[in-house]
Design an enzyme around this catalytic site. Structure first.
Site, PDB file in Angstrom:
ATOM      1  N   TYR A  75       0.684  -1.383  -0.058  1.00  0.00           N
ATOM      2  CA  TYR A  75       0.040  -0.022   0.057  1.00  0.00           C
ATOM      3  C   TYR A  75       0.817   1.145  -0.019  1.00  0.00           C
ATOM      4  O   TYR A  75       0.431   2.302  -0.601  1.00  0.00           O
ATOM      5  CB  TYR A  75      -1.028   0.215   1.088  1.00  0.00           C
ATOM      6  CG  TYR A  75      -2.167  -0.503   1.089  1.00  0.00           C
ATOM      7  CD1 TYR A  75      -2.424  -1.711   0.639  1.00  0.00           C
ATOM      8  CD2 TYR A  75      -3.292   0.305   1.289  1.00  0.00           C
ATOM      9  CE1 TYR A  75      -3.869  -2.606   0.521  1.00  0.00           C
ATOM     10  CE2 TYR A  75      -4.652  -0.211   1.047  1.00  0.00           C
ATOM     11  CZ  TYR A  75      -4.691  -1.636   0.974  1.00  0.00           C
ATOM     12  OH  TYR A  75      -6.083  -2.100   0.661  1.00  0.00           O
ATOM     13  N   LYS A 110       2.613 -15.248   2.924  1.00  0.00           N
ATOM     14  CA  LYS A 110       2.829 -16.013   1.566  1.00  0.00           C
ATOM     15  C   LYS A 110       4.214 -16.257   1.533  1.00  0.00           C
ATOM     16  O   LYS A 110       4.993 -15.993   0.514  1.00  0.00           O
ATOM     17  CB  LYS A 110       2.013 -15.154   0.610  1.00  0.00           C
ATOM     18  CG  LYS A 110       2.276 -15.890  -0.722  1.00  0.00           C
ATOM     19  CD  LYS A 110       1.104 -16.901  -0.834  1.00  0.00           C
ATOM     20  CE  LYS A 110       1.104 -17.490  -2.306  1.00  0.00           C
ATOM     21  NZ  LYS A 110       0.244 -18.745  -2.560  1.00  0.00           N
ATOM     22  N   ASP A 166      -3.496 -18.024   0.963  1.00  0.00           N
ATOM     23  CA  ASP A 166      -4.628 -18.739   0.052  1.00  0.00           C
ATOM     24  C   ASP A 166      -5.501 -19.619   0.980  1.00  0.00           C
ATOM     25  O   ASP A 166      -6.707 -19.889   1.023  1.00  0.00           O
ATOM     26  CB  ASP A 166      -4.089 -19.270  -1.108  1.00  0.00           C
ATOM     27  CG  ASP A 166      -2.704 -19.942  -0.845  1.00  0.00           C
ATOM     28  OD1 ASP A 166      -2.363 -19.847   0.226  1.00  0.00           O
ATOM     29  OD2 ASP A 166      -2.377 -20.762  -1.914  1.00  0.00           O
ATOM     30  N   ASP A 222      -6.612  -6.668   4.069  1.00  0.00           N
ATOM     31  CA  ASP A 222      -7.787  -5.788   3.292  1.00  0.00           C
ATOM     32  C   ASP A 222      -8.798  -6.837   2.918  1.00  0.00           C
ATOM     33  O   ASP A 222      -9.810  -6.710   2.798  1.00  0.00           O
ATOM     34  CB  ASP A 222      -7.162  -5.081   2.118  1.00  0.00           C
ATOM     35  CG  ASP A 222      -8.253  -4.377   1.374  1.00  0.00           C
ATOM     36  OD1 ASP A 222      -9.234  -3.733   2.077  1.00  0.00           O
ATOM     37  OD2 ASP A 222      -8.156  -4.203   0.234  1.00  0.00           O
ATOM     38  N   ASP A 241     -12.721  -8.090   4.257  1.00  0.00           N
ATOM     39  CA  ASP A 241     -14.006  -8.224   3.661  1.00  0.00           C
ATOM     40  C   ASP A 241     -14.635  -9.551   3.828  1.00  0.00           C
ATOM     41  O   ASP A 241     -15.828  -9.978   3.989  1.00  0.00           O
ATOM     42  CB  ASP A 241     -13.784  -7.631   2.517  1.00  0.00           C
ATOM     43  CG  ASP A 241     -14.340  -6.354   2.117  1.00  0.00           C
ATOM     44  OD1 ASP A 241     -13.794  -5.393   3.286  1.00  0.00           O
ATOM     45  OD2 ASP A 241     -14.613  -5.769   1.193  1.00  0.00           O
TER      46      ASP A 241
END
Ligand code: IPM
Ligand code: MG
Length: 355
Positions: free
Chosen positions: A135, A190, A222, A246, A250
């Protein structure tokens, strides 16, 4: 106790108005000052985060934030887009620790798209690092490629990076939060592909040595995305970077029935905080008076707890929200057969009445 009120765009103004009414119904004295932010500030001052708004936010004990953004600003240069306001506030206020609790209220078990038994009793806490990662990583931009698959072609790039202190401080936040809960932290990375997240994993493991009473598990992002909808109750505290956080937050919101229920707190090292619903400005339903104000009202409760040291008032608001749900009141996003459909304002008034 000084609170900066930044309603922003779209449904932001409608939901923040209800949260302000709820705060006003408490027997506490606040100094509240409102300012424009996002697209609204761009229209009035030519910038999504005007100097005066930033100054107000920095001088307050806490910021109550609505939402920013509208498709009509998508063509503006990036620095002028509404989203830059929230990113700018996070950066300038140093709000590195983002708390997104996903709690499934018993009354809303049926509102989720998942099977009731998967989510009934769910109470997990996503802790998202908020001021680093891809970001904010520099360099970023567009250029002509000099290597890669297509040398000479136009390309765009961002930089994923984390420094050791950045990972250490968010890891401490996560382990400390877990101590007040079920003492389990899942660190999402990851590491199988990315250098940044191998480093993340190594640093989190190192910090964990100071918290032998907390269980630490590592999970690839994942897999975490899958486990969140397969067996979400296996999580307690989830800690991850800005980008993965982020996306996962959600996803987690749907476990609670609606993203309209998900509050958030973003804190800096002085416990100064910005409190906002985890959802966006929803321009498609703005102005219709149908948005769910509960995520914002619950964010105000988090504000009382974390930045204003008013635990009792926070619990009163949370109990009032619980009560209106028991009464069967529902905004459109959580409405189902046998419950009472109410508007944004009616929901806010019901919470005030329940207080
Ligand atoms: C969020 C939002 C923001 C983010 C946007 C509006 C910049 O999606 O708070 O999750 O990506 O962080
Ligand atoms: Mg988001």
């Amino acid at each position: 106790m000084k609170i900066a009120i930044l309603p922003g765009d779209g449904i932001g103004t409608e939901i923040v108005a209800q949260a302000v009414n709820v705060l006003g119904a408490l027997d506490l004295r606040f100094e509240m000052e409102t300012a424009l932010v996002g697209g609204a500030a761009y229209e009035a001052h030519g910038h999504p985060l005007p100097e005066s708004t930033l100054k107000l936010a920095m001088s307050a004990d806490a910021v109550l934030f609505g939402a920013v953004g509208d498709w009509k600003y998508d063509k503006l240069d990036r620095p002028l887009r509404p989203e830059q306001a929230i990113l700018g506030l996070r950066k300038h206020m140093g709000l590195f620790a983002n708390f997104r609790p996903a709690i499934c209220y018993e009354q809303l078990v049926g509102a989720s798209s998942l099977k009731p038994e998967l989510i009934s009793g769910l109470d997990i806490l996503i802790i998202r690092e908020l001021t680093g990662d891809i970001y904010f990583g520099q360099p970023r931009g567009r250029r002509i490629a000099t290597d890669g698959h297509f040398p000479g072609a136009e390309e765009a790039f961002d930089t994923m990076r984390y420094s050791k202190p950045e990972i250490e401080r968010i890891a401490h936040v996560a382990f400390q939060a877990a101590r007040k809960r079920n003492r389990k932290v899942t660190s999402v990375d990851k590491a199988n592909v990315l250098e940044t997240f191998q480093f993340w994993k190594d640093v989190v493991t190192e910090v964990h040595a100071q918290y032998p009473d907390v269980e630490l598990e590592h999970m690839y992002v994942d897999n975490a995305a899958m486990q969140l909808v397969r067996a979400p109750k296996k999580f307690d505290v989830v800690v991850t970077g800005n980008m993965f956080g982020d996306i996962l937050s959600d996803e987690a919101s749907m476990l609670t029935g609606s993203i309209g229920m998900l509050p958030s707190a973003s804190l800096n090292s002085k416990n100064q905080g910005l409190y906002e619903p985890s959802h966006g400005s929803a321009p498609d339903i703005a102005g219709k008076g149908i948005a769910n104000p509960l995520a914002t009202i619950l964010s105000a409760a988090m504000m009382l707890r974390f930045s204003l040291n008013q635990e009792e008032a926070a619990q009163r608001i949370e109990a009032a929200v619980q009560r209106v749900l028991v009464q069967g009141l529902r905004t459109a996003d959580i409405h189902s057969a046998g419950t009472t459909l109410v508007s944004t304002a009616e929901m806010g008034q019901a919470v005030v009445a329940a207080l």
